[in-house]
Design a protein around this motif. Structure first.
Motif, PDB file in Angstrom:
ATOM      1  N   PHE A 121       0.971  -1.139  -0.103  1.00 37.46           N
ATOM      2  CA  PHE A 121       0.137   0.078   0.012  1.00 37.46           C
ATOM      3  C   PHE A 121       0.982   1.301  -0.078  1.00 37.46           C
ATOM      4  O   PHE A 121       1.592   1.408   1.027  1.00 37.46           O
ATOM      5  N   TYR A 122       0.908   2.211  -1.255  1.00 36.18           N
ATOM      6  CA  TYR A 122       1.691   3.065  -1.168  1.00 36.18           C
ATOM      7  C   TYR A 122       1.146   4.632  -0.373  1.00 36.18           C
ATOM      8  O   TYR A 122       2.063   5.060   0.299  1.00 36.18           O
ATOM      9  N   CYS A 123      -0.029   4.990  -0.666  1.00 39.60           N
ATOM     10  CA  CYS A 123      -0.709   5.781  -0.129  1.00 39.60           C
ATOM     11  C   CYS A 123      -2.176   5.960  -0.485  1.00 39.60           C
ATOM     12  O   CYS A 123      -2.573   5.424  -1.336  1.00 39.60           O
ATOM     13  N   SER A 124      -2.797   6.705   0.492  1.00 39.74           N
ATOM     14  CA  SER A 124      -4.256   7.348   0.209  1.00 39.74           C
ATOM     15  C   SER A 124      -4.484   8.753   0.516  1.00 39.74           C
ATOM     16  O   SER A 124      -3.943   9.230   1.429  1.00 39.74           O
ATOM     17  N   PHE A 125      -5.324   9.094  -0.295  1.00 38.52           N
ATOM     18  CA  PHE A 125      -5.977  10.544   0.184  1.00 38.52           C
ATOM     19  C   PHE A 125      -7.238  10.893  -0.568  1.00 38.52           C
ATOM     20  O   PHE A 125      -7.619  10.132  -1.262  1.00 38.52           O
ATOM     21  N   VAL A 126      -7.708  12.021   0.178  1.00 36.78           N
ATOM     22  CA  VAL A 126      -9.016  12.565  -0.627  1.00 36.78           C
ATOM     23  C   VAL A 126      -8.826  13.482  -1.154  1.00 36.78           C
ATOM     24  O   VAL A 126      -8.122  14.460  -1.079  1.00 36.78           O
ATOM     25  N   THR A 127      -9.552  13.355  -2.570  1.00 37.87           N
ATOM     26  CA  THR A 127      -9.442  14.628  -3.514  1.00 37.87           C
ATOM     27  C   THR A 127     -10.930  14.561  -4.000  1.00 37.87           C
ATOM     28  O   THR A 127     -11.614  13.636  -4.510  1.00 37.87           O
ATOM     29  N   ARG A 128     -11.469  15.908  -4.071  1.00 38.36           N
ATOM     30  CA  ARG A 128     -12.719  16.065  -4.319  1.00 38.36           C
ATOM     31  C   ARG A 128     -13.749  15.104  -3.667  1.00 38.36           C
ATOM     32  O   ARG A 128     -13.949  14.997  -2.440  1.00 38.36           O
ATOM     33  N   HIS A 129     -14.417  14.295  -4.276  1.00 34.08           N
ATOM     34  CA  HIS A 129     -15.388  13.578  -3.530  1.00 34.08           C
ATOM     35  C   HIS A 129     -14.980  12.053  -3.656  1.00 34.08           C
ATOM     36  O   HIS A 129     -15.787  11.229  -3.581  1.00 34.08           O
ATOM     37  N   GLU A 130     -13.674  11.913  -3.830  1.00 32.24           N
ATOM     38  CA  GLU A 130     -13.088  10.367  -3.951  1.00 32.24           C
ATOM     39  C   GLU A 130     -11.988  10.152  -3.242  1.00 32.24           C
ATOM     40  O   GLU A 130     -11.156  11.247  -2.608  1.00 32.24           O
ATOM     41  N   VAL A 131     -11.693   8.943  -2.569  1.00 29.72           N
ATOM     42  CA  VAL A 131     -10.695   8.377  -1.906  1.00 29.72           C
ATOM     43  C   VAL A 131      -9.807   7.843  -3.020  1.00 29.72           C
ATOM     44  O   VAL A 131     -10.345   6.673  -3.786  1.00 29.72           O
TER      45      VAL A 131
END
Length: 426
Positions: A121-131
């Motif tokens: 798992f490299y990374c995760s983040f929230v952008t606009r209405h999406e993860v």
């Protein structure tokens, strides 16, 4: 959304596979990818920094859906390193609270794991209405994909043994970490071009406490049971006081072994209620029994206990396919049949003893020690690239230019939606 944001990364995450731990401190790595070996290239990529910034990832090609079809999965280019990754976009606006909780659980579990046979798992983040989840690209896709594109009638025993041996290493790690996967199947086994085998699909996993023997038993009934019903162990479906433990995953390995070897899945195409009843009655699929297609409602297709055959294997969403009414008795070795039989042992009371491999359901390391895996032990990763050389790589897919248009349209729609009436000039 607030609680979901807490569980995703707000800083970079780098994955450190087991190979890095054993690396000598003074080992030099060339930055010329043209002269690098595959192992050194993977080592370099594992040290790259993947920032939670959507501008650093250029979507190249749509390759599938996940998370109850709420997620879109793309091959993407990581712009700073020019390496290929996978980006999974999940729209959180259309999810209910239970689905958001599943998404949070997936992020938390994947961030806590580090093993060569568990999808990094490299990374995760929230952008606009999406993860967005950023993951490594497993170039050959899932086992289900490979069955559909190259091995329509199933894989050879040596391929199945190599894949399952690696799966069992990942399962042993999960079980030591107190995690029951609960969704082992072909589409959750991903293969890399270098022979790497990784388990994915941890969204519905469950973590058990380790303090006492009683805490190592689960009673929670998964909400995703229908989606993985053919692979799910009977003791999970029973919902009784005995509960279930790590060995429920071993049952799923047995069904997956049949899927890989036959190109089709037991019970596929049957109504969920009938599959549930057959499993609770004690029906046990067999590796070498014939498959009957014509009479879906005939309960004789599934006989009880160890005398049995399969249920109807009707086609369903790429996990199964039609099969002729033939016997497979001569196609598989006795050792392979023993492995499947031991995985699909029905009686939970026999789960704690491995003195009788044909009766008891073994643990992950116990199963990996079976003679069937002797042919691939310690060399599975070396065998798979040659055995799967005919499988097309996702890294060679051409860029889909429609993705740029879709992203531009989505961005414009969001910007337009943010404009209030007062901002317009008439």
């Amino acid at each position: 959304m607030t609680h979901l944001c807490i569980c995703v990364d707000t800083a970079h995450v780098a994955v450190s596979p087991a190979e890095i731990v054993n690396q000598a401190p003074n080992q030099q790595i060339s930055t010329d990818q043209g002269t690098m070996s595959l192992e050194v290239l993977n080592l370099c990529q594992s040290r790259m920094v993947f920032l939670p910034n959507p501008l650093e990832y250029k979507l190249l090609n749509f390759i599938g859906k996940g998370f109850d079809e709420l997620s879109k999965v793309y091959v993407a280019s990581h712009c700073p390193s020019k390496s290929l990754v996978v980006v999974k976009q999940t729209n959180v606006d259309v999810q209910n609270p239970a689905q958001l909780e599943d998404l949070k659980n997936e992020v938390q579990v994947m961030r806590s794991l580090c093993h060569p046979n568990i999808l990094p798992f490299y990374c995760s983040f929230v952008t606009r209405h999406e993860v967005w989840h950023v993951l490594p690209l497993m170039q050959l896709g899932s086992c289900s994909d490979i069955l559909k594109t190259r091995f329509h009638d199933g894989m050879g025993e040596i391929i199945v043994a190599a894949i399952l041996y690696e799966v069992l290493q990942g399962l042993e790690y999960l079980h030591k970490m107190g995690i029951i996967h609960r969704a082992i199947k072909g589409s959750h086994i991903l293969l890399g071009a270098d022979g790497t085998v990784c388990l994915s699909g941890l969204r519905k996993s469950i973590m058990l406490l380790q303090e006492s023997k009683s805490s190592r038993i689960a009673h929670h009934f998964p909400a995703h049971a229908v989606a993985v019903l053919p692979w799910m162990a009977p003791e999970i479906l029973q919902q009784d006081l005995q509960g279930y433990d790590y060995k429920s995953d071993i049952y799923s390995v047995g069904i997956t072994a049949i899927q890989l070897a036959r190109g089709t899945v037991p019970y596929i195409g049957m109504p969920p209620t009938k599959v549930l009843l057959e499993k609770l009655k004690g029906s046990t699929p067999k590796l070498c029994d014939s498959l009957v297609m014509n009479d879906v409602d005939t309960s004789a297709q599934l006989t009880s206990a160890t005398d049995s055959g399969f249920g109807s294997d009707l086609p369903s969403a790429g996990e199964g396919k039609e099969s002729n009414q033939v016997t497979f008795q001569g196609l598989f070795s006795l050792a392979f049949q023993q492995v499947v039989d031991s995985c699909l042992q029905r009686d939970p009371s026999l789960r704690n003893n491995y003195n009788f491999p044909l009766i008891d359901r073994p643990t992950a390391p116990g199963l990996a020690s079976h003679v069937f895996f002797k042919q691939v032990k310690r060399k599975a990763k070396e065998l798979l690239p040659d055995l799967l050389s005919s499988v097309p790589s996702l890294a060679n897919c051409e860029r889909d230019k429609r993705i740029d248009q879709e992203n531009a349209t989505a961005g414009a729609s969001e910007d337009l939606g943010a404009i209030t009436l007062d901002e317009w000039t008439f």
